[in-house]
Design an enzyme around this catalytic site. Sequence first.
Site, PDB file in Angstrom:
ATOM      1  N   GLU A  58       0.884  -1.165   0.000  1.00 39.54           N
ATOM      2  CA  GLU A  58       0.000   0.000   0.000  1.00 39.54           C
ATOM      3  C   GLU A  58       0.924   1.218   0.000  1.00 39.54           C
ATOM      4  O   GLU A  58       1.207   1.806   1.036  1.00 39.54           O
ATOM      5  CB  GLU A  58      -0.916  -0.037   1.231  1.00 39.54           C
ATOM      6  CG  GLU A  58      -2.086   0.926   1.165  1.00 39.54           C
ATOM      7  CD  GLU A  58      -1.736   2.303   1.690  1.00 39.54           C
ATOM      8  OE1 GLU A  58      -1.341   3.181   0.877  1.00 39.54           O
ATOM      9  OE2 GLU A  58      -1.843   2.510   2.902  1.00 39.54           O
ATOM     10  N   GLU A  94       5.090  11.645  -0.820  1.00 37.98           N
ATOM     11  CA  GLU A  94       5.511  10.788   0.293  1.00 37.98           C
ATOM     12  C   GLU A  94       5.207   9.309   0.024  1.00 37.98           C
ATOM     13  O   GLU A  94       5.011   8.527   0.956  1.00 37.98           O
ATOM     14  CB  GLU A  94       4.863  11.236   1.617  1.00 37.98           C
ATOM     15  CG  GLU A  94       5.418  12.545   2.142  1.00 37.98           C
ATOM     16  CD  GLU A  94       5.014  12.829   3.578  1.00 37.98           C
ATOM     17  OE1 GLU A  94       4.020  12.244   4.034  1.00 37.98           O
ATOM     18  OE2 GLU A  94       5.695  13.637   4.233  1.00 37.98           O
TER      19      GLU A  94
END
Length: 272
Positions: free
Chosen positions: A83, A92
């Site tokens: 994920e 990020e």
Amino acid sequence: MYNSPNLFRGKTVLDVGCGTAILSMFAAKAGAKHVVGIDMSNIIDQAQKIIEANGFKNTITLVKGKLEDVELPIQQFDVIVSEWMGYFLLYESMLDTVLLARDKYLAPGGKMFPDKASIYIAAIEDQEYKEEKINFWDNVYGFDYSCLKEVALREPLVDTVDIKAVVTDPYLLKEINVMTVTKEELAFKAPFELRVTRDDYVHAFLAWFDISFEACHKPVKFSTGPHSQYTHWKQTVFYTIDTMSVVQEDKIKGTLSCAPNERNNRDLDIVI
């Protein structure tokens, strides 16, 4: 994973950035022979307790550290799960690390989940919020703070946007095939052309992403767009300096460039 057990049964699985090991346990429950989860944060200490509490101590091995620095107990994996997505898909995000895992550990013919991602852009009317958050700086308790408007405009806003605010068709800005993309291709410059769907004003551009699991028995997809159910990624709003007046069937043409920040490669420099 449960709907595609044939892809996991008897297979070795690598979970990149495993966090609390939820994907690792999904894979184990789907029949994986062995799962290795890796994460550099201290959360992996809790993940170890979680997998033991759920009876996966002999099926899941957790490794603490950076993928670049550690030696994994298995040298080739049939499946890589992660994920990795961030805001605007790439902010990020851990995709760099996932690509490193792919190149180093994925067995020939192996699968990655997810394996496709798409970034979309549209334009929105958002006068009320822009007045409240941006033009607020023109008069702060009677003082002129307008020099801060530029700073406020420069920072994208991550928030949920009502589909009713969207005044154009969406435009597919970037497609990423996780099986083949290179790290260098994650920096991009793409043109866009938005068709206006009603007479209105444009105060901002809106971006979101879709994620696909094409290798599943039956392909699965979810969207983070304003037309879909809420996700914690929400959408990303880029306010414009000037308000645009548009009429139905107008075209808004432009380009969006995206590249890692030179000082912190997990930050993004985006120019519209």
